[in-house]
Design an enzyme around this catalytic site. Structure first.
Site, short mmCIF file in Angstrom:
data_model
loop_
_atom_site.label_atom_id
_atom_site.label_comp_id
_atom_site.label_asym_id
_atom_site.label_seq_id
_atom_site.Cartn_x
_atom_site.Cartn_y
_atom_site.Cartn_z
N ASP A 117 52.88 -6.26 -69.06
CA ASP A 117 52.08 -7.11 -69.67
C ASP A 117 53.16 -8.36 -70.22
O ASP A 117 53.76 -8.48 -71.24
CB ASP A 117 51.55 -6.41 -70.87
CG ASP A 117 50.90 -7.40 -71.76
OD1 ASP A 117 49.67 -7.94 -71.22
OD2 ASP A 117 50.66 -7.50 -73.00
N ARG B 8 60.81 -6.57 -82.69
CA ARG B 8 59.42 -6.31 -82.35
C ARG B 8 59.51 -4.73 -82.08
O ARG B 8 58.42 -4.04 -82.07
CB ARG B 8 59.08 -7.22 -81.01
CG ARG B 8 58.72 -8.51 -81.49
CD ARG B 8 58.68 -9.46 -80.20
NE ARG B 8 57.60 -9.07 -79.16
CZ ARG B 8 56.28 -8.88 -79.34
NH1 ARG B 8 55.72 -9.43 -80.34
NH2 ARG B 8 55.44 -8.20 -78.46
N ALA C 14 56.46 -3.97 -74.53
CA ALA C 14 55.67 -2.90 -74.76
C ALA C 14 55.32 -3.41 -76.26
O ALA C 14 54.28 -2.73 -76.79
CB ALA C 14 56.36 -1.54 -75.00
N CYS D 217 47.61 -12.67 -71.10
CA CYS D 217 46.32 -13.33 -71.95
C CYS D 217 46.45 -14.77 -71.84
O CYS D 217 46.23 -15.68 -72.99
CB CYS D 217 46.66 -12.80 -73.53
SG CYS D 217 48.15 -13.37 -74.26
N PRO E 89 53.42 -4.87 -79.56
CA PRO E 89 53.89 -3.88 -80.77
C PRO E 89 53.46 -2.51 -80.51
O PRO E 89 53.46 -1.82 -81.20
CB PRO E 89 52.96 -4.54 -81.87
CG PRO E 89 51.86 -5.34 -81.07
CD PRO E 89 52.49 -5.56 -79.87
N GLY E 90 52.82 -2.17 -79.48
CA GLY E 90 52.61 -0.71 -78.98
C GLY E 90 51.00 -0.32 -78.30
O GLY E 90 50.97 0.71 -78.18
N GLY E 91 50.21 -1.36 -78.49
CA GLY E 91 49.09 -0.96 -78.18
C GLY E 91 48.90 -0.35 -76.79
O GLY E 91 48.05 0.55 -76.66
N LYS E 92 49.42 -1.05 -75.86
CA LYS E 92 49.23 -0.42 -74.43
C LYS E 92 50.27 0.94 -74.33
O LYS E 92 49.63 1.72 -73.35
CB LYS E 92 49.56 -1.65 -73.28
CG LYS E 92 48.95 -2.64 -73.55
CD LYS E 92 49.43 -3.94 -72.85
CE LYS E 92 48.55 -5.10 -72.98
NZ LYS E 92 48.36 -5.51 -74.14
#
Length: 476
Positions: free
Chosen positions: A201, A161, A133, A254, A135-138
């Protein structure tokens, strides 16, 4: 001497020069694979795109503000087509230094990274796991889709992190989330057949980020392009055991590498015949994969974004309630301590129209938290945060947390005070300075910018004592 007006243009020229050097720095084996992957004409378009400036984006936090209200403040920004609340914005300090950023009204996020949580499609009331998860964007995007209902477990193996993840969860005003620092092996033992949706991710070789973060090239050269393949396979296998029948597993990277993308998913499907691809439509800049139907890629020459791959999988069966039911587990000593603290909590929340659920409160030392609904905690796991941190009790008095301030709404607090975004009092507050009171009074007040909370102050006659969290303070 470079004038302020000419600085953006100078930056552009410097970037173009650096990007040309970047093409020269790209590993030859990588370029050969991209030529094979794309074909000659598309490969030339890719090289041209790599000489363009990478794009920045922001995602509106729909838990706090609508797209329309935020765009009224920032002007007409171009939408990111694969999500409903993402927009392109200029790179620079304008957005990360604006008071609305400190109010958690939006999250700065690379546009292609917005695709994963959007395509996961979390719905209110579901239990969702974000397995990698930080740094938290998703996670913050998933939480917005949950709308405060259900449960989100945001996990990252790295404790350092995960601390960045925690700040973003709190900044966005999310209360129904726990943050764990565990490997997937331990999680699957504690949460079998538990989650309705899981996002993986996965860590990857990062080829899609070469343009935005050229430093990734060094790691690619050190590790090789397939270094993360065994890690990705393990994450997928463990996630499959935590997903309920009928649930959704979304995998994203990515990178462009076939072994980390289509071949990784095909190998997983071969190992798990109870899973099938849930096709993602190739539209709005998402390109259909030529190697595994139903999966999609993002390329910089086709979409206004960096490189990305997404596959959405469905587990066979019908969704049923398989989660353990129950409340918060508390020992006798903790129960007694909470009963002793209840008068102080009731005194504080007498000024609030929002009340915590006292049956869901739990102590961690002197700190009081409200645990998300459902039997969500496992005593053997390492949690960095277990729900909404309400505050700290000291000498019989309750001091509210920054997380609580971000979770509340101005209308929840009877004594909130609001300043316009361009008022100097806002920046003084964000720098940790004392602010002059707008009216007489005493006690805790919720200080807001244009009606959106920034944090608490404690009024003493004609001054607001600053309670803004020191680690969050504006540095300029």
């Amino acid at each position: 001497v470079i004038s302020e007006k000419s600085l953006p243009l100078c930056k552009l020229f410097l970037y173009i020069g650096g990007a040309s050097l970047l093409i020269d720095r790209l590993p030859r084996p990588f370029l050969d694979e991209m030529r094979t992957l794309l074909g000659e004409s598309e490969y030339e378009r890719y090289l041209a795109a790599m000489e363009e400036m990478p794009l920045s984006g922001l995602r509106v936090n729909s838990l706090k503000i609508s797209n329309e209200r935020l765009l009224a403040a920032f002007g007409n920004l171009d939408p990111v087509l694969w999500t409903s609340n993402g927009f392109y914005c200029e790179t620079g300090g304008e957005y990360t230094s604006h008071p609305y950023y400190y109010a958690g009204l939006y999250y700065m996020q690379e546009p292609s990274a917005m695709s994963s949580a959007a395509l996961l499609g979390a719905e209110p009331g579901e239990h969702v796991l974000d397995l990698c998860a930080a740094p938290g964007g998703k996670s913050t995007q998933i939480a917005a889709d949950l709308r405060g209902e259900g449960f989100l477990l945001s996990n990252d193996l790295s404790a350092s992190r995960a601390r960045a993840l925690l700040k973003n969860i709190e900044l966005m005003g999310i209360g129904n989330c726990c943050i764990s620092c565990e490997d997937s092996e331990r999680l699957k033992r504690e949460y079998p057949l538990y989650f309705d949706r899981i996002l993986v991710d996965a860590p990857c070789s990062g080829e899609g980020m070469f343009r935005k973060h050229p430093a990734v090239i060094k790691a690619w050269l050190e590790h090789g392009k397939d270094f993360y393949c065994p890690v990705q396979a393990k994450l997928l296998d463990d996630a499959s055991e935590m997903l309920v029948p009928g649930g959704t597993l979304l995998y994203s990277t990515c990178t462009y590498n076939l072994n980390e993308n289509e071949k990784q998913i095909q190998a997983f499907l071969d190992r798990h015949p109870d899973f099938a691809i849930d096709p993602i439509p190739a539209k709005n800049g998402l390109s259909a994969s030529a190697f595994l139907p139903g999966t999609v890629r993002l390329f910089p020459q086709c979409a206004r974004a960096e490189g990305h791959f997404v596959a959405r999988l469905k587990k066979a069966g019908e969704r049923t309630e398989r989660r353990r039911q129950g409340g918060v587990q508390r020992g006798k000593q903790e129960e007694q301590l909470l009963r002793n603290l209840q008068p102080a909590l009731e005194e504080f929340f007498a000024r609030s129209l929002w009340k915590p659920d006292f049956s869901r409160l739990k102590l961690q030392g002197d700190y009081v938290l409200e645990i998300p609904k459902g039997d969500v905690l496992r005593p053997t796991l390492r949690y960095l945060r277990t729900g909404l941190l309400l505050g700290q009790v000291s000498h019989g008095r309750f001091k509210p947390s920054q997380a609580l301030a971000m979770y509340l709404r101005a209308e929840n607090w009877k004594d909130s005070v609001s300043f316009p975004a361009d008022d100097s009092a806002v920046r003084r507050y964000l720098r940790g300075e004392t602010v002059d009171a707008t009216e007489s009074g005493s006690g805790y007040r919720l200080l807001c910018v244009d009606g959106y909370p920034l944090g608490f102050v404690k009024q003493d006659k004609q001054r607001y004592k600053n309670l803004y969290l020191p680690g969050w303070r504006m540095q300029r």
